[in-house]
Design an enzyme around this catalytic site. Structure first.
Site, PDB file in Angstrom:
ATOM      1  N   CYS A  93       0.838  -1.192   0.000  1.00 50.04           N
ATOM      2  CA  CYS A  93       0.000   0.000   0.000  1.00 50.04           C
ATOM      3  C   CYS A  93       0.875   1.244   0.000  1.00 50.04           C
ATOM      4  CB  CYS A  93      -0.987   0.011   1.163  1.00 50.04           C
ATOM      5  SG  CYS A  93      -0.338   0.623   2.712  1.00 50.04           S
ATOM      6  N   GLU A  94       0.414   2.230  -0.746  1.00 48.96           N
ATOM      7  CA  GLU A  94       1.236   3.427  -0.885  1.00 48.96           C
ATOM      8  C   GLU A  94       1.173   4.317   0.355  1.00 48.96           C
ATOM      9  OE1 GLU A  94      -0.333   5.161  -4.426  1.00 48.96           O
ATOM     10  OE2 GLU A  94      -1.781   6.400  -3.362  1.00 48.96           O
ATOM     11  N   HIS A  95       0.257   4.042   1.256  1.00 49.20           N
ATOM     12  CA  HIS A  95       0.143   4.887   2.451  1.00 49.20           C
ATOM     13  C   HIS A  95       1.057   4.430   3.574  1.00 49.20           C
ATOM     14  CE1 HIS A  95      -4.064   5.522   0.650  1.00 49.20           C
ATOM     15  NE2 HIS A  95      -3.285   6.523   0.293  1.00 49.20           N
ATOM     16  N   HIS A  96       1.287   3.122   3.676  1.00 48.68           N
ATOM     17  CA  HIS A  96       2.125   2.596   4.765  1.00 48.68           C
ATOM     18  C   HIS A  96       3.270   1.728   4.260  1.00 48.68           C
ATOM     19  CE1 HIS A  96      -1.960   3.276   6.432  1.00 48.68           C
ATOM     20  NE2 HIS A  96      -1.284   3.760   7.460  1.00 48.68           N
ATOM     21  N   GLN A 134      -5.701  -0.513  -3.520  1.00 54.29           N
ATOM     22  CA  GLN A 134      -6.399  -1.622  -4.176  1.00 54.29           C
ATOM     23  C   GLN A 134      -7.358  -1.125  -5.260  1.00 54.29           C
ATOM     24  OE1 GLN A 134      -7.924  -4.646  -1.487  1.00 54.29           O
ATOM     25  NE2 GLN A 134      -9.510  -5.200  -2.967  1.00 54.29           N
ATOM     26  N   HIS A 162      -5.062  -6.158   3.995  1.00 51.98           N
ATOM     27  CA  HIS A 162      -4.060  -5.092   4.049  1.00 51.98           C
ATOM     28  C   HIS A 162      -3.356  -5.131   5.396  1.00 51.98           C
ATOM     29  CE1 HIS A 162      -5.598  -2.623   0.500  1.00 51.98           C
ATOM     30  NE2 HIS A 162      -6.374  -3.691   0.557  1.00 51.98           N
ATOM     31  N   CYS A 164      -1.589  -3.032   6.711  1.00 50.12           N
ATOM     32  CA  CYS A 164      -1.678  -1.763   7.453  1.00 50.12           C
ATOM     33  C   CYS A 164      -2.934  -1.726   8.309  1.00 50.12           C
ATOM     34  CB  CYS A 164      -1.624  -0.565   6.508  1.00 50.12           C
ATOM     35  SG  CYS A 164      -2.943  -0.500   5.312  1.00 50.12           S
TER      36      CYS A 164
HETATM   37 ZN   LIG Z   1      -1.946   1.225   4.122  1.00 42.74          ZN
END
Ligand SMILES: [Zn+2]
Length: 202
Positions: A93-96, A134, A162, A164
């Site tokens: 995931c690009e956030h975490h 996703q 996920h 995260c």
């Molecule tokens: Zn994430």
């Protein structure tokens, strides 16, 4: 301890060198997490992590559409759904930058030609091996097949968990997220959509 100088005892296979600033970034992260990057067990970790990340993100080095460039026009009059399901994949995931682990079902309704079935999985992996969300992964896979195979319809359903969410934050293992993208016939015609979803097991 520059990895760019001289032979690397830790690297007998001659894998590409990991630049010092990349290793340093990972040492900084280890330290920030609360450990000592200089202790024995962690000495080579920055190099390993860096190489692992190159692998997780090798999709940046490829155009997934390339897998759809070789098509077969002889379809023997076949004009029903082609479906590949339970395709396992891993993304981040690009956030975490945490793992996204799941499976995908990819279907299309051919018009004039088909592709080798493994190519659908290759397209998925080309987009999954990047930093992703996703929703975008689902849309990119569908759009790529739509643009390059020009079928009558495309349906992509992705189900993934996920890390995260399962390993941090609300810590809810077992939860999975489902995203879908329908195009062409599968978007316009409810019966076709229901049919493809039921073939996929949804
Ligand atoms: Zn994430």
């Amino acid at each position: 301890m520059s990895s760019l100088d001289g032979p690397d005892e830790d690297n007998p296979l001659g894998k590409p060198a990991v630049p010092d600033h990349v290793q340093q970034a990972i040492r900084t992260l280890i330290e920030w997490a609360g450990d000592d990057p200089a202790r024995e067990g962690l000495i080579d970790t920055p190099k390993r992590v860096a190489r692992a990340w190159k692998e997780y993100c090798q999709g940046y080095g490829e155009d997934p559409a390339i897998h759809l460039s070789r098509v077969f026009e002889e379809v023997g009059g076949y004009d029903e759904v082609v479906l590949l399901k339970d395709i396992p994949f891993q993304s981040h995931c690009e956030h975490h930058m945490a793992p996204i682990i799941g499976k995908a079902a990819i279907a299309y309704l051919p018009k004039d030609h088909v592709v080798g079935i493994s190519k659908l999985a290759r397209v998925l992996h080309g987009f999954a091996r990047r930093l992703q969300i996703q929703e975008r992964l689902t849309a990119e896979v569908a759009q790529c097949i739509w643009d390059h195979l020009q079928p009558q319809g495309v349906a992509v359903v992705i189900e993934a968990s996920h890390a995260c969410m399962t390993a941090r934050g609300v810590r809810t293992p077992g939860v999975s997220m489902i995203t879908s993208r329908m195009m062409g016939t599968f978007l316009d015609d409810e019966r076709s959509r229901k049919e493809v979803l039921s073939l996929m097991g949804y």
